[in-house]
Design a protein around this motif. Structure first.
Motif, PDB file in Angstrom:
ATOM      1  N   UNK A 107      26.009 -46.040 -22.656  1.00 10.67           N
ATOM      2  CA  UNK A 107      25.228 -44.925 -23.208  1.00 10.67           C
ATOM      3  C   UNK A 107      24.073 -45.511 -24.022  1.00 10.67           C
ATOM      4  N   UNK A 108      22.883 -45.478 -23.459  1.00 14.57           N
ATOM      5  CA  UNK A 108      21.701 -46.009 -24.136  1.00 14.57           C
ATOM      6  C   UNK A 108      21.067 -44.883 -24.953  1.00 14.57           C
ATOM      7  N   UNK A 109      21.039 -45.064 -26.275  1.00 17.39           N
ATOM      8  CA  UNK A 109      20.489 -44.073 -27.204  1.00 17.39           C
ATOM      9  C   UNK A 109      19.219 -44.654 -27.810  1.00 17.39           C
ATOM     10  N   UNK A 110      18.093 -44.012 -27.577  1.00 17.07           N
ATOM     11  CA  UNK A 110      16.793 -44.575 -27.955  1.00 17.07           C
ATOM     12  C   UNK A 110      16.055 -43.595 -28.869  1.00 17.07           C
ATOM     13  N   UNK A 111      15.471 -44.130 -29.941  1.00 17.30           N
ATOM     14  CA  UNK A 111      14.664 -43.295 -30.824  1.00 17.30           C
ATOM     15  C   UNK A 111      13.505 -42.696 -30.019  1.00 17.30           C
ATOM     16  N   UNK A 112      13.299 -41.396 -30.178  1.00 17.78           N
ATOM     17  CA  UNK A 112      12.388 -40.662 -29.313  1.00 17.78           C
ATOM     18  C   UNK A 112      10.988 -41.228 -29.246  1.00 17.78           C
ATOM     19  N   UNK A 113      10.479 -41.750 -30.357  1.00 14.94           N
ATOM     20  CA  UNK A 113       9.091 -42.217 -30.398  1.00 14.94           C
ATOM     21  C   UNK A 113       8.846 -43.438 -29.513  1.00 14.94           C
ATOM     22  N   UNK A 114       9.894 -44.177 -29.144  1.00 15.82           N
ATOM     23  CA  UNK A 114       9.710 -45.379 -28.308  1.00 15.82           C
ATOM     24  C   UNK A 114      10.438 -45.251 -26.976  1.00 15.82           C
ATOM     25  N   UNK A 115      10.981 -44.066 -26.672  1.00 20.08           N
ATOM     26  CA  UNK A 115      11.793 -43.907 -25.463  1.00 20.08           C
ATOM     27  C   UNK A 115      10.996 -44.201 -24.194  1.00 20.08           C
ATOM     28  N   UNK A 116       9.762 -43.725 -24.128  1.00 16.49           N
ATOM     29  CA  UNK A 116       8.959 -43.943 -22.919  1.00 16.49           C
ATOM     30  C   UNK A 116       8.659 -45.425 -22.721  1.00 16.49           C
ATOM     31  N   UNK A 117       8.274 -46.121 -23.790  1.00  7.16           N
ATOM     32  CA  UNK A 117       7.969 -47.542 -23.679  1.00  7.16           C
ATOM     33  C   UNK A 117       9.229 -48.362 -23.376  1.00  7.16           C
ATOM     34  N   UNK A 118      10.323 -48.018 -24.043  1.00  9.44           N
ATOM     35  CA  UNK A 118      11.583 -48.721 -23.753  1.00  9.44           C
ATOM     36  C   UNK A 118      11.960 -48.553 -22.284  1.00  9.44           C
ATOM     37  N   UNK A 119      11.860 -47.325 -21.782  1.00  9.69           N
ATOM     38  CA  UNK A 119      12.247 -47.062 -20.393  1.00  9.69           C
ATOM     39  C   UNK A 119      11.381 -47.856 -19.427  1.00  9.69           C
ATOM     40  N   UNK A 120      10.086 -47.929 -19.699  1.00  8.57           N
ATOM     41  CA  UNK A 120       9.193 -48.711 -18.827  1.00  8.57           C
ATOM     42  C   UNK A 120       9.623 -50.166 -18.787  1.00  8.57           C
ATOM     43  N   UNK A 121       9.910 -50.753 -19.950  1.00 11.25           N
ATOM     44  CA  UNK A 121      10.316 -52.163 -19.994  1.00 11.25           C
ATOM     45  C   UNK A 121      11.678 -52.362 -19.323  1.00 11.25           C
ATOM     46  N   UNK A 122      12.568 -51.419 -19.542  1.00 16.15           N
ATOM     47  CA  UNK A 122      13.887 -51.519 -18.908  1.00 16.15           C
ATOM     48  C   UNK A 122      13.761 -51.508 -17.386  1.00 16.15           C
ATOM     49  N   UNK A 123      13.001 -50.564 -16.853  1.00 15.28           N
ATOM     50  CA  UNK A 123      12.859 -50.455 -15.400  1.00 15.28           C
ATOM     51  C   UNK A 123      12.222 -51.707 -14.833  1.00 15.28           C
ATOM     52  N   UNK A 124      11.199 -52.231 -15.502  1.00 16.64           N
ATOM     53  CA  UNK A 124      10.544 -53.461 -15.032  1.00 16.64           C
ATOM     54  C   UNK A 124      11.544 -54.600 -14.880  1.00 16.64           C
ATOM     55  N   UNK A 125      12.496 -54.676 -15.787  1.00 13.75           N
ATOM     56  CA  UNK A 125      13.493 -55.754 -15.731  1.00 13.75           C
ATOM     57  C   UNK A 125      14.600 -55.429 -14.726  1.00 13.75           C
ATOM     58  N   UNK A 126      15.059 -54.191 -14.714  1.00 13.86           N
ATOM     59  CA  UNK A 126      16.196 -53.820 -13.872  1.00 13.86           C
ATOM     60  C   UNK A 126      15.877 -53.924 -12.393  1.00 13.86           C
ATOM     61  N   UNK A 182      15.733 -55.308 -26.632  1.00 15.83           N
ATOM     62  CA  UNK A 182      16.561 -54.124 -26.393  1.00 15.83           C
ATOM     63  C   UNK A 182      16.691 -53.840 -24.901  1.00 15.83           C
ATOM     64  N   UNK A 183      15.587 -53.979 -24.165  1.00 19.00           N
ATOM     65  CA  UNK A 183      15.641 -53.759 -22.719  1.00 19.00           C
ATOM     66  C   UNK A 183      16.518 -54.805 -22.039  1.00 19.00           C
ATOM     67  N   UNK A 184      16.428 -56.051 -22.507  1.00 19.17           N
ATOM     68  CA  UNK A 184      17.306 -57.107 -21.962  1.00 19.17           C
ATOM     69  C   UNK A 184      18.772 -56.771 -22.215  1.00 19.17           C
ATOM     70  N   UNK A 185      19.078 -56.288 -23.417  1.00 22.07           N
ATOM     71  CA  UNK A 185      20.455 -55.923 -23.743  1.00 22.07           C
ATOM     72  C   UNK A 185      20.937 -54.795 -22.832  1.00 22.07           C
TER      73      UNK A 185
END
Length: 487
Positions: free
Chosen positions: A294-313, A274-277
């Protein structure tokens, strides 16, 4: 070199129009500037109503002969154009990168090969285009695709040659003649396409290329009574003007317009995928109509998704698109850069927070940006930015995810990241979009329908849908009796 020729990295390009098989100059010119470093590439012939009228007249004169050309011969010529493109992939890639700032490696490996494929695909599809005859009370129905006439094709600057040939190839295959107007910010590869088509043996007047500003030459094309099809890719406001100018003659339109597409990330998704996408949405400096901004993320994983996204971006390399290691090039024009930053600054004023980016860099480069703390009804969520700017919102359940995803006036595409195939089917069925990708992005097949819903467009093209648009469909009904004996 002549006064009507410019050179990009050793590639000579004629700056005049291509009308009726000849190069035609204009009294005025406009300046073409590279977004990479502001280098002036050259002065381009600036057409107006007179050039539009001449190009349509040439297309009209060539139409009867081209329409009567057997399918096999039309297909052969389209394959010959594809051959010419393939011989010049390196030249086309270099010129297009200089003109629009997209990555040279992408042009070499993907975009220009796709240009050739556009011609080959529609040439081959033409030869198998058919509808099985059917009977009505003993009468035979036969469906045929008749060429419609001269077609005005108006194309954007974000993928100039690929999107031009996505229209040119099916229009020519259908038996129509064409007047192509490329975007004034990126005119160069359309001129090279005219050369390639002529070298392939395409008859004079079948493909015409005119250059200039929409208000000067574009309006003259779209309001011309002899134009029988108009295909446009671009903004909603411009589409409204085109539709108004086409209305008096009831000229059929195909409009592929803007997008504000969502990426839905559910808690059961592969978060690395998802972060790669999400990071992939920065492709072409965010100048992609299909981008899921518009990135829409289920609240329970939003923090972890954001961390992985930033690491890649943050590992993306931004710079000269001619460098093989660059991931993000410049935005197309100072006006576009100003527009992008205006959206971001107004979002900040409304309470948004930048997770990354949020500012321009040197030249025409904008830092890859992710904004959070944004309201669903805010401008940054509702309007197309067309730059490397994403927003992040959270949702609690499927219903809210779908509501947020469908909560704009657009409907071009959507991407869903989930590990549950039943959820994927359930959610995708509710999304308003012309294309839905599940656990992938930008997988495109020319035989699939392409277009948008709501303000993202009118009509579909691709495969038989393209021929349905560029042709007049005819049904011929034959009675079972009434024939005279000719024996």
């Amino acid at each position: 070199m002549t006064e009507h020729t410019l050179e990009v990295a050793g590639v000579a390009i004629d700056t005049r129009h291509w009308i009726g098989g000849e190069r035609v100059a204009s009294v005025g010119t406009f300046t073409d500037v590279s977004p990479i470093d502001g280098t002036v590439l050259g002065e381009i012939a600036r057409g107006g109503p007179a050039e539009a009228a001449a190009a349509v007249a040439a297309a009209k004169a060539a139409f009867p002969g081209w329409a009567a050309t057997p399918r096999a011969e039309r297909a052969r010529l389209l394959h010959a154009i594809a051959d010419g493109v393939e011989k010049r992939i390196e030249e086309l890639a270099i010129v297009e990168t200089a003109d629009n700032g997209a990555l040279l490696r992408s042009h070499r490996r993907g975009v220009m090969p796709r240009v050739a494929h556009n011609f080959r695909f529609f040439a081959d599809w033409l030869l198998k285009l058919d509808h099985e005859d059917f009977e009505t009370r003993g009468h035979t129905n036969h469906v045929s695709w008749d060429p419609a006439g001269p077609s005005a094709l108006i194309t954007p600057w974000n993928a100039p040659l690929m999107l031009s040939t996505w229209k040119v190839a099916p229009a020519l295959a259908a038996g129509n003649t064409v007047v192509l107007k490329p975007a004034e910010w990126t005119p160069l590869t359309a001129s090279l396409l005219a050369d390639i088509a002529a070298e392939a043996g395409l008859p004079a007047g079948v493909l015409n290329v005119v250059q200039g500003y929409g208000a000067e030459i574009g309006d003259a094309l779209t309001s011309h009574p002899d134009v029988r099809r108009i295909s446009f890719t671009g903004s909603v406001p411009t589409a409204r003007r085109i539709a108004a100018s086409a209305a008096p003659h009831l000229t059929p339109l195909s409009l592929e317009l803007g997008g504000k597409s969502p990426l839905l990330v559910f808690a059961d998704a592969d978060l690395d995928l998802a972060a790669d996408l999400a990071v992939e949405q920065y492709d072409n400096a965010g100048q992609v109509c299909l981008a899921a901004t518009r990135v829409l993320v289920e609240g329970s994983v939003a923090e972890e998704f954001t961390r992985r996204f930033v690491d890649k971006a943050i590992r993306l390399r931004q710079g000269d698109p001619r460098d093989e290691t660059t991931d993000i090039g410049p935005n197309i024009h100072p006006r576009q850069l100003e527009k992008i930053d205006g959206f971001v600054q107004r979002a900040f004023a409304a309470g948004a927070r930048a997770v990354i980016g949020g500012h321009p860099k040197d030249g025409q480069y904008y830092a890859p940006t992710l904004l959070t703390d944004v309201a669903q009804d805010s401008e940054i969520v509702q309007e197309e930015v067309f730059g490397p700017v994403l927003t992040l919102q959270t949702f609690a359940d499927e219903d809210e995810a779908v509501r947020l995803a469908n909560g704009t006036r657009f409907g071009l595409a959507a991407t869903v990241a989930t590990g549950d195939p039943e959820r994927a089917e359930r959610v995708s069925a509710q999304l308003v979009a012309g294309t839905v990708w599940i656990n992938c992005f930008f997988v495109r097949d020319l035989q699939a329908p392409f277009g948008g819903s709501r303000h993202s467009g009118v009509g579909r093209e691709g495969g038989t849908w393209s021929f349905d648009f560029y042709c007049d469909l005819k049904n011929t009904v034959t009675a079972p009796k009434g024939w005279k004996d000719h024996g």
